[in-house]
Design a protein around this motif. Structure first.
Motif, PDB file in Angstrom:
ATOM      1  N   LEU A  56       8.367 -14.047   6.102  1.00  0.00           N
ATOM      2  CA  LEU A  56       8.694 -13.021   4.674  1.00  0.00           C
ATOM      3  C   LEU A  56       7.225 -12.622   4.724  1.00  0.00           C
ATOM      4  O   LEU A  56       7.294 -11.690   3.781  1.00  0.00           O
ATOM      5  N   GLY A  57       6.060 -12.651   5.021  1.00  0.00           N
ATOM      6  CA  GLY A  57       5.065 -12.502   5.268  1.00  0.00           C
ATOM      7  C   GLY A  57       5.242 -11.336   5.716  1.00  0.00           C
ATOM      8  O   GLY A  57       4.783  -9.824   5.515  1.00  0.00           O
ATOM      9  N   ARG A  58       5.555 -10.483   6.824  1.00  0.00           N
ATOM     10  CA  ARG A  58       5.457  -9.874   7.816  1.00  0.00           C
ATOM     11  C   ARG A  58       6.872  -8.507   7.397  1.00  0.00           C
ATOM     12  O   ARG A  58       6.657  -7.646   6.926  1.00  0.00           O
ATOM     13  N   LEU A  59       7.995  -9.163   6.652  1.00  0.00           N
ATOM     14  CA  LEU A  59       9.298  -8.239   6.021  1.00  0.00           C
ATOM     15  C   LEU A  59       8.021  -7.470   4.786  1.00  0.00           C
ATOM     16  O   LEU A  59       9.043  -6.218   4.128  1.00  0.00           O
ATOM     17  N   MET A  60       7.390  -8.311   4.359  1.00  0.00           N
ATOM     18  CA  MET A  60       6.363  -7.730   3.498  1.00  0.00           C
ATOM     19  C   MET A  60       6.439  -6.167   2.855  1.00  0.00           C
ATOM     20  O   MET A  60       4.947  -5.035   2.771  1.00  0.00           O
ATOM     21  N   VAL A  61       4.990  -6.723   4.902  1.00  0.00           N
ATOM     22  CA  VAL A  61       4.622  -5.253   4.720  1.00  0.00           C
ATOM     23  C   VAL A  61       4.992  -3.964   5.662  1.00  0.00           C
ATOM     24  O   VAL A  61       6.318  -4.682   6.590  1.00  0.00           O
ATOM     25  N   GLY A 115       6.768  -0.898   7.086  1.00  0.00           N
ATOM     26  CA  GLY A 115       6.255  -0.457   9.199  1.00  0.00           C
ATOM     27  C   GLY A 115       6.747  -1.254   9.973  1.00  0.00           C
ATOM     28  O   GLY A 115       7.162  -1.969   9.728  1.00  0.00           O
ATOM     29  N   ARG A 116       6.781  -0.674  11.333  1.00  0.00           N
ATOM     30  CA  ARG A 116       6.641  -1.704  12.237  1.00  0.00           C
ATOM     31  C   ARG A 116       5.539  -2.086  12.073  1.00  0.00           C
ATOM     32  O   ARG A 116       4.338  -1.582  12.757  1.00  0.00           O
ATOM     33  N   GLN A 117       5.165  -3.739  12.940  1.00  0.00           N
ATOM     34  CA  GLN A 117       3.813  -4.338  13.398  1.00  0.00           C
ATOM     35  C   GLN A 117       4.620  -4.948  15.075  1.00  0.00           C
ATOM     36  O   GLN A 117       5.508  -5.451  14.996  1.00  0.00           O
ATOM     37  N   LEU A 146      -0.106 -14.369   1.379  1.00  0.00           N
ATOM     38  CA  LEU A 146      -1.489 -14.390   2.157  1.00  0.00           C
ATOM     39  C   LEU A 146      -1.142 -14.073   4.038  1.00  0.00           C
ATOM     40  O   LEU A 146      -1.922 -13.264   4.139  1.00  0.00           O
ATOM     41  N   ALA A 147       0.386 -14.527   4.326  1.00  0.00           N
ATOM     42  CA  ALA A 147       0.409 -13.913   5.228  1.00  0.00           C
ATOM     43  C   ALA A 147       1.030 -12.617   5.475  1.00  0.00           C
ATOM     44  O   ALA A 147       0.581 -11.510   6.802  1.00  0.00           O
ATOM     45  N   ALA A 148       1.760 -12.011   4.320  1.00  0.00           N
ATOM     46  CA  ALA A 148       1.470 -10.397   4.641  1.00  0.00           C
ATOM     47  C   ALA A 148       0.070  -9.385   5.099  1.00  0.00           C
ATOM     48  O   ALA A 148       0.240  -8.740   5.810  1.00  0.00           O
ATOM     49  N   ILE A 149      -0.581 -10.012   3.644  1.00  0.00           N
ATOM     50  CA  ILE A 149      -2.483  -9.841   3.688  1.00  0.00           C
ATOM     51  C   ILE A 149      -2.734  -9.310   5.775  1.00  0.00           C
ATOM     52  O   ILE A 149      -3.031  -9.513   6.315  1.00  0.00           O
ATOM     53  N   GLY A 150      -2.692 -11.390   6.301  1.00  0.00           N
ATOM     54  CA  GLY A 150      -2.945 -11.389   7.617  1.00  0.00           C
ATOM     55  C   GLY A 150      -2.292 -10.562   9.230  1.00  0.00           C
ATOM     56  O   GLY A 150      -2.640 -10.289   9.387  1.00  0.00           O
ATOM     57  N   VAL A 151      -0.960 -10.206   8.277  1.00  0.00           N
ATOM     58  CA  VAL A 151       0.066  -9.569   9.045  1.00  0.00           C
ATOM     59  C   VAL A 151      -0.599  -8.144   9.325  1.00  0.00           C
ATOM     60  O   VAL A 151      -0.297  -7.297  10.791  1.00  0.00           O
ATOM     61  N   ALA A 152      -0.850  -7.314   8.273  1.00  0.00           N
ATOM     62  CA  ALA A 152      -1.568  -5.985   7.835  1.00  0.00           C
ATOM     63  C   ALA A 152      -2.260  -6.431   8.445  1.00  0.00           C
ATOM     64  O   ALA A 152      -2.849  -5.171   9.424  1.00  0.00           O
ATOM     65  N   ILE A 153      -3.165  -7.413   8.106  1.00  0.00           N
ATOM     66  CA  ILE A 153      -5.004  -6.999   9.058  1.00  0.00           C
ATOM     67  C   ILE A 153      -4.875  -6.745  10.937  1.00  0.00           C
ATOM     68  O   ILE A 153      -5.301  -6.916  11.760  1.00  0.00           O
ATOM     69  N   ALA A 160      -2.329  -6.581  13.088  1.00  0.00           N
ATOM     70  CA  ALA A 160      -1.412  -4.896  13.032  1.00  0.00           C
ATOM     71  C   ALA A 160      -2.449  -4.432  12.608  1.00  0.00           C
ATOM     72  O   ALA A 160      -1.421  -3.406  14.166  1.00  0.00           O
ATOM     73  N   GLY A 161      -2.592  -4.099  11.810  1.00  0.00           N
ATOM     74  CA  GLY A 161      -3.873  -2.941  12.298  1.00  0.00           C
ATOM     75  C   GLY A 161      -5.083  -2.913  13.200  1.00  0.00           C
ATOM     76  O   GLY A 161      -5.181  -1.940  13.873  1.00  0.00           O
ATOM     77  N   VAL A 162      -5.334  -3.676  13.306  1.00  0.00           N
ATOM     78  CA  VAL A 162      -6.363  -4.072  14.440  1.00  0.00           C
ATOM     79  C   VAL A 162      -5.674  -3.816  15.641  1.00  0.00           C
ATOM     80  O   VAL A 162      -5.918  -3.057  16.756  1.00  0.00           O
ATOM     81  N   GLY A 163      -4.628  -4.437  16.058  1.00  0.00           N
ATOM     82  CA  GLY A 163      -3.496  -4.326  17.389  1.00  0.00           C
ATOM     83  C   GLY A 163      -3.655  -3.170  17.074  1.00  0.00           C
ATOM     84  O   GLY A 163      -3.504  -2.190  18.984  1.00  0.00           O
ATOM     85  N   GLY A 164      -2.681  -2.230  16.458  1.00  0.00           N
ATOM     86  CA  GLY A 164      -2.248  -0.835  16.808  1.00  0.00           C
ATOM     87  C   GLY A 164      -3.532  -0.123  16.753  1.00  0.00           C
ATOM     88  O   GLY A 164      -2.998   1.520  17.363  1.00  0.00           O
ATOM     89  N   ARG A 165      -4.652  -0.551  16.436  1.00  0.00           N
ATOM     90  CA  ARG A 165      -5.695   0.459  16.554  1.00  0.00           C
ATOM     91  C   ARG A 165      -6.097   0.882  18.568  1.00  0.00           C
ATOM     92  O   ARG A 165      -6.559   1.996  19.094  1.00  0.00           O
ATOM     93  N   ARG A 166      -5.339   0.052  19.285  1.00  0.00           N
ATOM     94  CA  ARG A 166      -5.565  -0.226  20.498  1.00  0.00           C
ATOM     95  C   ARG A 166      -4.862   0.723  21.628  1.00  0.00           C
ATOM     96  O   ARG A 166      -4.752   0.123  22.505  1.00  0.00           O
ATOM     97  N   GLY A 167      -3.478   0.978  20.039  1.00  0.00           N
ATOM     98  CA  GLY A 167      -2.612   1.457  21.351  1.00  0.00           C
ATOM     99  C   GLY A 167      -2.902   3.182  21.656  1.00  0.00           C
ATOM    100  O   GLY A 167      -4.188   3.301  21.930  1.00  0.00           O
ATOM    101  N   VAL A 168      -1.904   3.805  21.946  1.00  0.00           N
ATOM    102  CA  VAL A 168      -2.139   5.002  23.080  1.00  0.00           C
ATOM    103  C   VAL A 168      -2.525   5.932  21.114  1.00  0.00           C
ATOM    104  O   VAL A 168      -2.146   5.561  20.400  1.00  0.00           O
TER     105      VAL A 168
END
Length: 92
Positions: free
Chosen positions: A19-24, A26-28, A72-79, A81-89
């Motif tokens: 449910l938290g992931r659905l609230m964020v 974009g794609r995680q 709280l889960a949405a905030i955690g997923v956003a954080i 996913a944001g940190v993991g997304g910076r390591r990408g291309v």
């Protein structure tokens, strides 16, 4: 904690995390096990906060506590996913 309690916590964590992931928006790009771990953590933290604030003492379903856990889960997923997304291309 019993085996039933652990299985219940994992199921609740999966639902809260989903449910938290659905609230964020974009794609995680995070695995399902990490979503479940975030959901379990959010469920525990949300319960602690709700009990400390006196919101968990209602008859029936504690909708405020559930909403707090999902947020709280949405905030955690956003954080995460944001940190993991910076390591990408790089896009540029």
């Amino acid at each position: 904690m019993t085996v039933t309690g652990i299985i219940t916590a994992l199921i609740v964590g999966l639902v809260i995390g989903a449910l938290g992931r659905l609230m964020v928006p974009g794609r995680q790009n995070i695995p399902i096990w990490l979503t479940m771990l975030i959901g379990v953590g959010a469920a525990l933290l949300g319960t602690v906060i709700a009990r400390a604030a006196g919101l968990a003492d209602t008859s029936g379903v504690d909708w405020t506590e559930l909403l707090l856990q999902v947020v709280l889960a949405a905030i955690g997923v956003a954080i995460v996913a944001g940190v993991g997304g910076r390591r990408g291309v790089s896009r540029y």
